[in-house]
Motif scaffolding. Structure first.
Motif, PDB file in Angstrom:
ATOM      1  N   GLY A  47      18.218  -7.584  -5.955  1.00  0.00           N
ATOM      2  CA  GLY A  47      19.200  -8.106  -5.018  1.00  0.00           C
ATOM      3  C   GLY A  47      18.738  -9.437  -4.464  1.00  0.00           C
ATOM      4  N   GLN A  48      19.414  -9.898  -3.467  1.00  0.00           N
ATOM      5  CA  GLN A  48      19.065 -11.175  -2.842  1.00  0.00           C
ATOM      6  C   GLN A  48      17.737 -11.048  -2.099  1.00  0.00           C
ATOM      7  OE1 GLN A  48      22.127 -12.654  -0.285  1.00  0.00           O
ATOM      8  NE2 GLN A  48      21.088 -14.575   0.147  1.00  0.00           N
ATOM      9  N   ARG A  49      16.942 -12.103  -2.166  1.00  0.00           N
ATOM     10  CA  ARG A  49      15.680 -12.117  -1.419  1.00  0.00           C
ATOM     11  C   ARG A  49      16.008 -12.260   0.069  1.00  0.00           C
ATOM     12  NH1 ARG A  49      10.215 -13.865  -2.580  1.00  0.00           N
ATOM     13  NH2 ARG A  49      10.914 -14.381  -4.699  1.00  0.00           N
ATOM     14  N   THR A  50      15.767 -11.225   0.826  1.00  0.00           N
ATOM     15  CA  THR A  50      16.003 -11.235   2.264  1.00  0.00           C
ATOM     16  C   THR A  50      14.698 -10.913   2.984  1.00  0.00           C
ATOM     17  OG1 THR A  50      16.567  -8.883   2.339  1.00  0.00           O
ATOM     18  CG2 THR A  50      18.378 -10.442   1.925  1.00  0.00           C
ATOM     19  N   SER A  51      14.675 -11.179   4.278  1.00  0.00           N
ATOM     20  CA  SER A  51      13.472 -10.885   5.052  1.00  0.00           C
ATOM     21  C   SER A  51      13.165  -9.392   5.041  1.00  0.00           C
ATOM     22  CB  SER A  51      13.624 -11.391   6.489  1.00  0.00           C
ATOM     23  OG  SER A  51      14.743 -10.773   7.124  1.00  0.00           O
ATOM     24  N   ASP A  52      14.213  -8.548   5.043  1.00  0.00           N
ATOM     25  CA  ASP A  52      14.007  -7.098   5.018  1.00  0.00           C
ATOM     26  C   ASP A  52      13.364  -6.652   3.702  1.00  0.00           C
ATOM     27  OD1 ASP A  52      15.051  -6.830   7.517  1.00  0.00           O
ATOM     28  OD2 ASP A  52      17.030  -6.132   6.864  1.00  0.00           O
ATOM     29  N   ARG A  53      13.809  -7.224   2.589  1.00  0.00           N
ATOM     30  CA  ARG A  53      13.248  -6.846   1.294  1.00  0.00           C
ATOM     31  C   ARG A  53      11.815  -7.360   1.133  1.00  0.00           C
ATOM     32  NH1 ARG A  53      16.708  -5.206  -2.909  1.00  0.00           N
ATOM     33  NH2 ARG A  53      18.810  -4.766  -2.191  1.00  0.00           N
ATOM     34  N   VAL A  54      11.562  -8.560   1.599  1.00  0.00           N
ATOM     35  CA  VAL A  54      10.197  -9.087   1.547  1.00  0.00           C
ATOM     36  C   VAL A  54       9.274  -8.237   2.420  1.00  0.00           C
ATOM     37  CG1 VAL A  54       8.722 -11.052   2.141  1.00  0.00           C
ATOM     38  CG2 VAL A  54      10.904 -11.430   0.973  1.00  0.00           C
ATOM     39  N   SER A  55       9.744  -7.875   3.601  1.00  0.00           N
ATOM     40  CA  SER A  55       8.947  -7.031   4.498  1.00  0.00           C
ATOM     41  C   SER A  55       8.662  -5.672   3.866  1.00  0.00           C
ATOM     42  CB  SER A  55       9.670  -6.840   5.831  1.00  0.00           C
ATOM     43  OG  SER A  55       9.787  -8.064   6.520  1.00  0.00           O
ATOM     44  N   ALA A  56       9.663  -5.128   3.167  1.00  0.00           N
ATOM     45  CA  ALA A  56       9.471  -3.834   2.501  1.00  0.00           C
ATOM     46  C   ALA A  56       8.404  -3.942   1.421  1.00  0.00           C
ATOM     47  CB  ALA A  56      10.788  -3.357   1.903  1.00  0.00           C
ATOM     48  N   GLY A  57       8.443  -5.035   0.654  1.00  0.00           N
ATOM     49  CA  GLY A  57       7.442  -5.227  -0.386  1.00  0.00           C
ATOM     50  C   GLY A  57       6.044  -5.320   0.176  1.00  0.00           C
ATOM     51  N   LYS A  58       5.885  -6.073   1.249  1.00  0.00           N
ATOM     52  CA  LYS A  58       4.564  -6.233   1.846  1.00  0.00           C
ATOM     53  C   LYS A  58       4.100  -4.952   2.529  1.00  0.00           C
ATOM     54  CE  LYS A  58       4.776 -11.242   2.382  1.00  0.00           C
ATOM     55  NZ  LYS A  58       4.684 -12.399   3.301  1.00  0.00           N
ATOM     56  N   ARG A  59       5.056  -4.200   3.074  1.00  0.00           N
ATOM     57  CA  ARG A  59       4.691  -2.915   3.688  1.00  0.00           C
ATOM     58  C   ARG A  59       4.177  -1.956   2.616  1.00  0.00           C
ATOM     59  NH1 ARG A  59       6.269   0.211   8.265  1.00  0.00           N
ATOM     60  NH2 ARG A  59       6.188   2.452   7.853  1.00  0.00           N
ATOM     61  N   ALA A  60       4.907  -1.835   1.518  1.00  0.00           N
ATOM     62  CA  ALA A  60       4.491  -0.936   0.436  1.00  0.00           C
ATOM     63  C   ALA A  60       3.138  -1.351  -0.134  1.00  0.00           C
ATOM     64  CB  ALA A  60       5.550  -0.925  -0.662  1.00  0.00           C
ATOM     65  N   ALA A  61       2.899  -2.659  -0.217  1.00  0.00           N
ATOM     66  CA  ALA A  61       1.633  -3.163  -0.759  1.00  0.00           C
ATOM     67  C   ALA A  61       0.439  -2.609   0.003  1.00  0.00           C
ATOM     68  CB  ALA A  61       1.629  -4.682  -0.736  1.00  0.00           C
ATOM     69  N   LYS A  62       0.593  -2.406   1.293  1.00  0.00           N
ATOM     70  CA  LYS A  62      -0.517  -1.911   2.117  1.00  0.00           C
ATOM     71  C   LYS A  62      -0.917  -0.495   1.715  1.00  0.00           C
ATOM     72  CE  LYS A  62       0.782  -4.669   6.158  1.00  0.00           C
ATOM     73  NZ  LYS A  62       1.226  -4.636   7.576  1.00  0.00           N
ATOM     74  N   TYR A  63       0.052   0.282   1.219  1.00  0.00           N
ATOM     75  CA  TYR A  63      -0.230   1.669   0.844  1.00  0.00           C
ATOM     76  C   TYR A  63      -0.801   1.796  -0.568  1.00  0.00           C
ATOM     77  CZ  TYR A  63       2.284   3.326   4.987  1.00  0.00           C
ATOM     78  OH  TYR A  63       2.661   3.587   6.282  1.00  0.00           O
ATOM     79  N   ILE A  64      -0.472   0.883  -1.448  1.00  0.00           N
ATOM     80  CA  ILE A  64      -0.805   1.052  -2.864  1.00  0.00           C
ATOM     81  C   ILE A  64      -1.969   0.191  -3.321  1.00  0.00           C
ATOM     82  CG2 ILE A  64       1.612   1.611  -3.339  1.00  0.00           C
ATOM     83  CD1 ILE A  64       1.924  -1.146  -4.610  1.00  0.00           C
ATOM     84  N   ALA A  65      -2.613  -0.531  -2.398  1.00  0.00           N
ATOM     85  CA  ALA A  65      -3.638  -1.508  -2.776  1.00  0.00           C
ATOM     86  C   ALA A  65      -4.769  -0.895  -3.596  1.00  0.00           C
ATOM     87  CB  ALA A  65      -4.192  -2.179  -1.519  1.00  0.00           C
ATOM     88  N   CYS A  66      -5.263   0.275  -3.193  1.00  0.00           N
ATOM     89  CA  CYS A  66      -6.388   0.895  -3.916  1.00  0.00           C
ATOM     90  C   CYS A  66      -6.024   1.209  -5.359  1.00  0.00           C
ATOM     91  CB  CYS A  66      -6.814   2.177  -3.220  1.00  0.00           C
ATOM     92  SG  CYS A  66      -7.711   1.931  -1.681  1.00  0.00           S
ATOM     93  N   HIS A  67      -4.881   1.821  -5.553  1.00  0.00           N
ATOM     94  CA  HIS A  67      -4.471   2.251  -6.888  1.00  0.00           C
ATOM     95  C   HIS A  67      -4.216   1.050  -7.791  1.00  0.00           C
ATOM     96  CE1 HIS A  67      -2.216   5.652  -9.199  1.00  0.00           C
ATOM     97  NE2 HIS A  67      -3.016   4.943  -9.977  1.00  0.00           N
ATOM     98  N   VAL A  68      -3.565   0.028  -7.253  1.00  0.00           N
ATOM     99  CA  VAL A  68      -3.310  -1.178  -8.035  1.00  0.00           C
ATOM    100  C   VAL A  68      -4.630  -1.837  -8.437  1.00  0.00           C
ATOM    101  CG1 VAL A  68      -2.387  -3.520  -7.929  1.00  0.00           C
ATOM    102  CG2 VAL A  68      -1.022  -1.611  -7.066  1.00  0.00           C
ATOM    103  N   CYS A  69      -5.562  -1.911  -7.507  1.00  0.00           N
ATOM    104  CA  CYS A  69      -6.875  -2.489  -7.789  1.00  0.00           C
ATOM    105  C   CYS A  69      -7.583  -1.718  -8.898  1.00  0.00           C
ATOM    106  CB  CYS A  69      -7.722  -2.479  -6.518  1.00  0.00           C
ATOM    107  SG  CYS A  69      -9.431  -3.020  -6.743  1.00  0.00           S
ATOM    108  N   GLU A  70      -7.624  -0.409  -8.773  1.00  0.00           N
ATOM    109  CA  GLU A  70      -8.312   0.417  -9.770  1.00  0.00           C
ATOM    110  C   GLU A  70      -7.734   0.221 -11.165  1.00  0.00           C
ATOM    111  OE1 GLU A  70      -8.605   5.140 -10.875  1.00  0.00           O
ATOM    112  OE2 GLU A  70      -8.754   4.586  -8.745  1.00  0.00           O
ATOM    113  N   GLU A  71      -6.419   0.266 -11.277  1.00  0.00           N
ATOM    114  CA  GLU A  71      -5.797   0.121 -12.596  1.00  0.00           C
ATOM    115  C   GLU A  71      -6.011  -1.277 -13.169  1.00  0.00           C
ATOM    116  OE1 GLU A  71      -4.766   2.468 -14.325  1.00  0.00           O
ATOM    117  OE2 GLU A  71      -4.445   4.070 -12.861  1.00  0.00           O
TER     118      GLU A  71
END
Length: 226
Positions: A47-71
């Motif tokens: 969809g369109q790049r909005t502040s809400d979507r960018v915020s959601a992406g950065k929020r999710a990144a905080k939870y998945i950092a370990c797994h992304v790093c490991e892989e």
């Protein structure tokens, strides 16, 4: 009702009482309710790049950092794995590879890697997220994700988690992995079988990633959920 003090008398009308109650509710109750309400994730479609979507992406990144790093670390390992090739891999400049966050976290490469592993951002109703196996046959990733009109916030989450981890602590992750490798060298009297070495190397990557600040923060977030 009448409120009196030493200086003046104020008549409190029903309207004034209602106004005061509404003001108190807005100032004190509404923020508490907002804080208690779980974060609402946007839909996962492009969809369109909005502040809400960018915020959601950065929020999710905080939870998945370990797994992304490991892989991402595991994906760098040689295909033909034994202790000697891993040793050569370390000597050939693992630190340089893990410190080049721009190249390491290029979106097209991440999309290809995580599609092949069938891993994607999985959101939860309580506002948290995890990186796990996609319920669909093949997870979607936007390989460029720079458009203002065709933006995929889950792809941003993966790239942001990767970039922030290795930009800040790529060298620390590399040192952690080298340390785990030396422990394996001391432990194995003879060359281990491949089926034994592979899970040990994955565990070494996971342990190395825990040296990164983003991974420490992700683990702290998970502990607060318990």
């Amino acid at each position: 009702p009448i409120l009196q003090n030493h200086h003046q008398t104020m008549v409190v009308t029903p309207y004034r009482l209602f106004f005061m109650a509404a003001l108190l509710f807005r100032c004190y109750v509404t923020p508490v309710l907002a804080a208690a309400a779980p974060f609402k994730w946007p839909d996962s479609n492009i969809g369109q790049r909005t502040s809400d979507r960018v915020s959601a992406g950065k929020r999710a990144a905080k939870y998945i950092a370990c797994h992304v790093c490991e892989e991402r670390v595991v994906a760098l390992l040689p295909r033909e794995i034994d202790m000697d090739t891993v040793g050569d891999f370390l000597e050939d400049g693992l630190t340089d590879q893990l410190s080049d966050a721009k190249k390491l976290c290029e979106m097209k490469a991440l999309a290809g890697l995580f599609r092949s592993l069938r891993l994607e951002v999985l959101t939860k109703p309580d506002g948290t997220a995890e990186f796990g196996e996609s319920p669909s046959r093949l997870p979607f990733y936007e390989e460029i994700n720079l458009s203002e009109l065709a933006f995929h916030w889950k792809s941003l989450a993966v790239q942001h988690a990767c970039t922030e981890t290795f930009r800040k602590d790529g060298d620390a992750v590399a040192r952690g992995f080298a340390s785990e490798y030396r422990k394996m060298q001391n432990e194995f009297g003879t060359a281990p079988a491949t089926e034994e070495l592979v899970p040990r190397l994955r565990a070494a990557a996971g342990s190395a990633c825990r040296h990164a600040k983003t991974c420490k923060a992700a683990n702290k977030l998970r502990r607060t959920e318990l």
